[in-house]
Enzyme design. Structure first.
Site, PDB file in Angstrom:
ATOM      1  N   TYR A 209      41.140  53.643  66.164  1.00  0.00           N
ATOM      2  CA  TYR A 209      42.458  53.214  66.225  1.00  0.00           C
ATOM      3  C   TYR A 209      42.681  52.698  67.550  1.00  0.00           C
ATOM      4  O   TYR A 209      41.992  52.937  68.592  1.00  0.00           O
ATOM      5  CB  TYR A 209      43.142  54.416  66.193  1.00  0.00           C
ATOM      6  CG  TYR A 209      43.396  55.509  64.778  1.00  0.00           C
ATOM      7  CD1 TYR A 209      44.445  54.938  64.020  1.00  0.00           C
ATOM      8  CD2 TYR A 209      42.548  56.256  64.423  1.00  0.00           C
ATOM      9  CE1 TYR A 209      44.553  55.305  62.740  1.00  0.00           C
ATOM     10  CE2 TYR A 209      42.452  56.714  63.182  1.00  0.00           C
ATOM     11  CZ  TYR A 209      43.650  56.339  62.174  1.00  0.00           C
ATOM     12  OH  TYR A 209      43.713  56.828  61.066  1.00  0.00           O
TER      13      TYR A 209
ATOM     14  N   TYR B  18      38.413  44.293  57.779  1.00  0.00           N
ATOM     15  CA  TYR B  18      37.146  44.774  57.793  1.00  0.00           C
ATOM     16  C   TYR B  18      36.422  43.880  56.790  1.00  0.00           C
ATOM     17  O   TYR B  18      35.202  43.460  57.100  1.00  0.00           O
ATOM     18  CB  TYR B  18      37.223  46.101  57.222  1.00  0.00           C
ATOM     19  CG  TYR B  18      37.528  47.426  57.891  1.00  0.00           C
ATOM     20  CD1 TYR B  18      36.912  47.452  59.413  1.00  0.00           C
ATOM     21  CD2 TYR B  18      38.605  48.143  57.604  1.00  0.00           C
ATOM     22  CE1 TYR B  18      37.584  48.320  60.180  1.00  0.00           C
ATOM     23  CE2 TYR B  18      39.129  49.025  58.316  1.00  0.00           C
ATOM     24  CZ  TYR B  18      38.609  49.140  59.686  1.00  0.00           C
ATOM     25  OH  TYR B  18      38.947  50.414  60.499  1.00  0.00           O
TER      26      TYR B  18
ATOM     27  N   ASN C 127      46.209  50.100  52.560  1.00  0.00           N
ATOM     28  CA  ASN C 127      46.261  49.644  54.041  1.00  0.00           C
ATOM     29  C   ASN C 127      45.816  48.167  54.206  1.00  0.00           C
ATOM     30  O   ASN C 127      44.667  47.956  54.371  1.00  0.00           O
ATOM     31  CB  ASN C 127      45.487  50.436  54.959  1.00  0.00           C
ATOM     32  CG  ASN C 127      45.903  50.296  56.570  1.00  0.00           C
ATOM     33  OD1 ASN C 127      46.102  49.157  56.940  1.00  0.00           O
ATOM     34  ND2 ASN C 127      45.276  51.167  57.363  1.00  0.00           N
TER      35      ASN C 127
END
Length: 174
Positions: A97, A142, A135
């Site tokens: 995060y 990614y 998400n």
């Protein structure tokens, strides 16, 4: 951009609990049922829960600093601390995060580069993570970084069963 990475210790417990809760709430509160979300937060980010995770010898938390300010954190798991048994030579990136005000500045890539090197230094062959199927921004990030979806698993926010994509990165690519 100069970042510093620091392995967390028990002395960091309260700061770790605060940033863990803050970043998770910022990222996901708006997308979840308020009751389920509060129940999840109360359990997942309780001080004793974070302390237990911090004391697990198969888990490592790192703070990431820029100009002596914590701008994010991540958590790595090996062995039985992994949320799924993938392989002995794998390492799980359970949490990553960046505080909201630092997002969109390429820091996630810097975090991942550091994490990949940590994994290699631990003689791991695969880095993997779970990311919520809804998400899409994270999934796209990614994928740009070379991660590939290889499975799914359930993830619960309170009573709400959600689906995480399991995405892996072959460290032999480095």
């Amino acid at each position: 951009m100069e970042l510093k990475f620091k392995l967390c210790s028990l002395n960091d417990l309260e700061k770790l609990r605060l940033i863990s809760e803050q970043t998770f709430v910022t990222a996901f509160e708006k997308d979840n049922d308020p009751v389920d979300f509060k129940n999840y937060i109360d359990k997942a980010f309780a001080l004793e829960k974070i302390k237990e995770e911090l004391l697990n010898s198969n888990s490592d938390f790192y703070f990431v600093y820029q100009n002596s300010k914590i701008i994010g954190y991540f958590k790595l798991n090996v062995g039985d601390a992994q949320s799924e048994v993938i392989a002995d030579e794998s390492i799980e990136l359970e949490r990553i995060y960046v505080l909201a005000q630092y997002q969109g500045k390429g820091l996630g890539k810097c975090f991942l580069d550091y994490i990949k090197n940590l994994a290699l230094n631990k003689s791991k062959k695969k880095l993997w993570l779970g990311v919520w199927e809804h998400n899409t921004a994270a999934i796209q990030f990614y994928e740009r970084e070379g991660f590939v979806k290889f499975d799914t698993h359930p993830y619960y926010i309170g009573e709400d069963e959600q689906t995480d994509w399991l995405m892996g990165y072959d460290l032999s690519n480095l």
